[in-house]
Scaffold this active site. Structure first.
Site, PDB file in Angstrom:
ATOM      1  N   ALA A 159       0.847  -1.200   0.000  1.00  0.00           N
ATOM      2  CA  ALA A 159       0.000   0.000   0.000  1.00  0.00           C
ATOM      3  C   ALA A 159       0.876   1.240   0.000  1.00  0.00           C
ATOM      4  CB  ALA A 159      -0.931   0.006   1.213  1.00  0.00           C
ATOM      5  N   ARG A 169       3.004  18.030   1.787  1.00  0.00           N
ATOM      6  CA  ARG A 169       3.236  18.253   0.346  1.00  0.00           C
ATOM      7  C   ARG A 169       3.645  19.693   0.051  1.00  0.00           C
ATOM      8  NH1 ARG A 169      -1.881  14.374  -1.438  1.00  0.00           N
ATOM      9  NH2 ARG A 169      -0.729  12.422  -1.136  1.00  0.00           N
ATOM     10  N   GLY A 186      28.615  19.511 -18.183  1.00  0.00           N
ATOM     11  CA  GLY A 186      29.413  18.517 -18.909  1.00  0.00           C
ATOM     12  C   GLY A 186      29.991  17.479 -17.959  1.00  0.00           C
ATOM     13  N   GLU A 197       5.538  11.435  -0.440  1.00  0.00           N
ATOM     14  CA  GLU A 197       4.335  12.203  -0.063  1.00  0.00           C
ATOM     15  C   GLU A 197       3.358  12.329  -1.241  1.00  0.00           C
ATOM     16  OE1 GLU A 197       4.692  15.232   2.819  1.00  0.00           O
ATOM     17  OE2 GLU A 197       6.709  14.605   3.403  1.00  0.00           O
TER      18      GLU A 197
HETATM   19  N1  CAA Z   1      -8.145  16.025   3.620  1.00  0.00           N
HETATM   20  C1  CAA Z   1      -9.143  15.446   4.335  1.00  0.00           C
HETATM   21  N2  CAA Z   1      -9.885  14.397   3.865  1.00  0.00           N
HETATM   22  C2  CAA Z   1      -9.590  13.945   2.646  1.00  0.00           C
HETATM   23  C3  CAA Z   1      -8.574  14.510   1.838  1.00  0.00           C
HETATM   24  C4  CAA Z   1      -7.845  15.615   2.371  1.00  0.00           C
HETATM   25  N3  CAA Z   1      -6.861  16.194   1.674  1.00  0.00           N
HETATM   26  N4  CAA Z   1      -8.504  13.835   0.671  1.00  0.00           N
HETATM   27  C5  CAA Z   1      -9.446  12.892   0.722  1.00  0.00           C
HETATM   28  N5  CAA Z   1     -10.111  12.963   1.916  1.00  0.00           N
HETATM   29  C6  CAA Z   1     -11.251  12.129   2.352  1.00  0.00           C
HETATM   30  C7  CAA Z   1     -12.360  12.128   1.276  1.00  0.00           C
HETATM   31  O1  CAA Z   1     -13.223  13.220   1.455  1.00  0.00           O
HETATM   32  C8  CAA Z   1     -13.046  10.803   1.544  1.00  0.00           C
HETATM   33  O2  CAA Z   1     -13.942  10.973   2.633  1.00  0.00           O
HETATM   34  P1  CAA Z   1     -15.248   9.990   2.829  1.00  0.00           P
HETATM   35  O3  CAA Z   1     -14.741   8.703   3.322  1.00  0.00           O
HETATM   36  O4  CAA Z   1     -16.068  10.728   3.835  1.00  0.00           O
HETATM   37  O5  CAA Z   1     -15.898   9.872   1.469  1.00  0.00           O
HETATM   38  C9  CAA Z   1     -11.903   9.905   2.010  1.00  0.00           C
HETATM   39  O6  CAA Z   1     -10.849  10.769   2.444  1.00  0.00           O
HETATM   40  C10 CAA Z   1     -11.396   8.999   0.898  1.00  0.00           C
HETATM   41  O7  CAA Z   1     -11.008   9.809  -0.181  1.00  0.00           O
HETATM   42  P2  CAA Z   1     -10.806   9.212  -1.633  1.00  0.00           P
HETATM   43  O8  CAA Z   1     -12.035   8.427  -2.007  1.00  0.00           O
HETATM   44  O9  CAA Z   1     -10.374  10.306  -2.542  1.00  0.00           O
HETATM   45  O10 CAA Z   1      -9.619   8.165  -1.396  1.00  0.00           O
HETATM   46  P3  CAA Z   1      -8.827   7.240  -2.403  1.00  0.00           P
HETATM   47  O11 CAA Z   1      -8.674   5.910  -1.799  1.00  0.00           O
HETATM   48  O12 CAA Z   1      -9.421   7.315  -3.787  1.00  0.00           O
HETATM   49  O13 CAA Z   1      -7.345   7.888  -2.393  1.00  0.00           O
HETATM   50  C11 CAA Z   1      -5.571   9.386  -2.927  1.00  0.00           C
HETATM   51  C12 CAA Z   1      -7.073   9.178  -2.713  1.00  0.00           C
HETATM   52  C13 CAA Z   1      -5.413  10.888  -3.150  1.00  0.00           C
HETATM   53  C14 CAA Z   1      -5.056   8.642  -4.132  1.00  0.00           C
HETATM   54  C15 CAA Z   1      -4.782   8.959  -1.656  1.00  0.00           C
HETATM   55  O14 CAA Z   1      -4.824   7.564  -1.474  1.00  0.00           O
HETATM   56  C16 CAA Z   1      -3.321   9.414  -1.670  1.00  0.00           C
HETATM   57  O15 CAA Z   1      -3.026  10.568  -1.401  1.00  0.00           O
HETATM   58  N6  CAA Z   1      -2.390   8.470  -1.978  1.00  0.00           N
HETATM   59  C17 CAA Z   1      -0.952   8.760  -1.879  1.00  0.00           C
HETATM   60  C18 CAA Z   1      -0.451   8.385  -0.504  1.00  0.00           C
HETATM   61  C19 CAA Z   1       0.846   9.067  -0.184  1.00  0.00           C
HETATM   62  O16 CAA Z   1       1.048  10.237  -0.453  1.00  0.00           O
HETATM   63  N7  CAA Z   1       1.735   8.319   0.452  1.00  0.00           N
HETATM   64  C20 CAA Z   1       2.991   8.832   0.903  1.00  0.00           C
HETATM   65  C21 CAA Z   1       3.153   8.568   2.378  1.00  0.00           C
HETATM   66  S1  CAA Z   1       4.341   9.456   3.288  1.00  0.00           S
HETATM   67  C22 CAA Z   1       5.856   9.171   2.608  1.00  0.00           C
HETATM   68  O17 CAA Z   1       5.987   9.387   1.455  1.00  0.00           O
HETATM   69  C23 CAA Z   1       7.048   8.679   3.366  1.00  0.00           C
HETATM   70  C24 CAA Z   1       7.382   9.324   4.609  1.00  0.00           C
HETATM   71  O18 CAA Z   1       8.104   8.808   5.444  1.00  0.00           O
HETATM   72  C25 CAA Z   1       6.918  10.646   4.883  1.00  0.00           C
END
Ligand code: CAA
Length: 384
Positions: A130, A247, A343, A367
């Site tokens: 995931a 982000r 270069g 992120e």
């Molecule tokens: N703020 C608050 N709530 C939010 C939101 C936000 N920015 N974005 C979405 N939500 C809410 C939605 O409103 C929705 O609410 P309900 O359940 O009430 O309907 C819920 O969250 C689900 O939203 P989605 O249906 O849009 O979710 P999704 O499964 O389709 O995923 C996605 C959306 C944007 C793709 C998300 O999965 C995502 O951002 N993925 C990337 C993950 C990521 O960035 N991982 C990196 C982790 S950290 C790292 O890199 C390493 C480290 O050490 C720091």
């Protein structure tokens, strides 16, 4: 919008620029070669007030506005992406997440200690199966007397070998008929807890050599019920809200790398002579510099705009994703061109541009990759 800096914004920009120039930049190559960030850099970032970021002063923070924080990240990013990355995770992903979602007790207990670096924070979302699909995490939380038992695995967790406090996302038993992300819950976990097992990520990474990235296993790790962050089954929203903060930090850091590429290229093309002329006198070279500068300023306005919108208390998810997408993509292009323009010298670590190219690829991925930012942007524009 008026982007004339306030006194406070100028103060943070100048303070970060001086610290980055005097303390971080002279060590950047050594940190990259040795793969270690000295503890003294973290302590100095705390004593300068950088780690306190936008956390209110009543919780030990520095009370910066979002633009001041973005300027701080940009200056640190100009010198070293590992140092800027450490701070973005600690201050934006962890502290801003606790400030936004924590109870009064949690804020009082953790934020002052995080601001002073008595505690180091990490954010544990990503798992082997995931990454981009954060809603499908498999780490489980089971209710038990007085709390929960966590079992599962996390990877690529920045700062985790140094951290004392981890925000961990895990799933309670599924709620019938609800979406898979609906049972995700966030927990504040002491990394010294029994069953919290961490080790360095295997393999040699392309860039960010001084960053700490860990693999974590939760083996019947107990966490008290007072340590739920933001309420049971609300963890996905907690995770996404934290990423909105993080982000913007990554976008600001990319701006710093881009600026560093431009600075290095301008120095080089002013002094390097070929075919009897300075490189900067050749029109093909001028075109590269012009494109690099124009895309830098476009990224800058996207970053400042996202920060400004955030400070108005308006949702800035869209603006933040646009800033991260544009700033990281433009900086990758700038770093690529910078190596080419230098270069053979650009290919060697005698010059910093090869490090900028290796490091900037990470900002395009962590992120939320550029593809994920496009999903967020498109959903905001079209609707889901
Ligand atoms: N703020 C608050 N709530 C939010 C939101 C936000 N920015 N974005 C979405 N939500 C809410 C939605 O409103 C929705 O609410 P309900 O359940 O009430 O309907 C819920 O969250 C689900 O939203 P989605 O249906 O849009 O979710 P999704 O499964 O389709 O995923 C996605 C959306 C944007 C793709 C998300 O999965 C995502 O951002 N993925 C990337 C993950 C990521 O960035 N991982 C990196 C982790 S950290 C790292 O890199 C390493 C480290 O050490 C720091």
């Amino acid at each position: 919008m008026d982007f004339t800096f306030t006194k406070e914004q100028l103060h943070w920009q100048m303070a970060a620029q001086k610290f980055a120039h005097d303390v971080v930049a002279p060590l950047a190559r050594k940190m990259d070669e040795e793969g270690i960030m000295p503890q003294s850099i973290i302590e100095q970032m705390a004593s300068h007030g950088f780690l306190g970021g936008s956390i209110p002063k009543e919780f030990g923070g520095s009370g910066m506005d979002s633009l001041s924080l973005a300027l701080t990240y940009t200056e640190l990013g100009r010198a070293c992406s590992s140092v800027r990355g450490f701070m973005t995770v600690h201050t934006s992903l962890v502290m801003q997440c606790i400030e936004q979602n924590g109870s009064e007790e949690q804020k009082k207990e953790f934020l002052p200690q995080l601001a002073s670096a008595k505690l180091i924070g990490c954010y544990c979302l990503t798992e082997p199966e995931a990454g981009s699909d954060a809603g499908s995490i498999q780490t489980k939380a089971e209710r038990t007397e007085g709390g929960y038992i966590l079992n599962g695995e996390k990877i690529w967790i920045t700062n985790a070998n140094l951290a004392n406090l981890a925000i961990v996302f895990a799933k309670l038993p599924a709620i019938e008929g609800a979406k898979p992300h609906a049972s995700i819950t966030a927990f504040l976990v002491d990394t010294n807890s029994k069953g919290f097992i961490r080790k360095k990520m295997p393999g040699k990474e392309l860039g960010h050599h001084a960053s700490d990235h860990a693999h974590i296993t939760f083996d019947n790790c107990f966490v008290a019920d007072t340590r739920v962050l933001g309420g049971e089954n609300n963890g996905f929203k907690v995770a996404m809200s934290a990423l909105d903060h993080g982000r913007l930090g990554v976008a600001s850091g990319a701006l710093g790398v881009h600026q560093a590429c431009l600075d290095a290229c301008v120095d080089f093309v002013r002094s390097r002579k070929q075919f009897g002329s300075r490189l900067g006198d050749f029109e093909m070279v001028q075109a590269v510099i012009a494109d690099m500068k124009t895309s830098l300023e476009a990224s800058r306005f996207l970053v400042y705009n996202a920060a400004w919108k955030k400070d108005q208390g308006i949702s800035s998810t869209l603006e933040t994703s646009m800033a991260k997408l544009h700033a990281t993509e433009a900086a990758v292009k700038a770093a690529n061109e910078a190596v080419l323009l230098h270069g053979g010298r650009g290919y060697s670590n005698e010059y910093p541009v090869e490090r900028y190219l290796r490091d900037i690829k990470g900002l395009q991925i962590y992120e939320g990759t550029s593809h994920i930012q496009k999903i967020v942007i498109a959903r905001n524009v079209i609707g889901k």
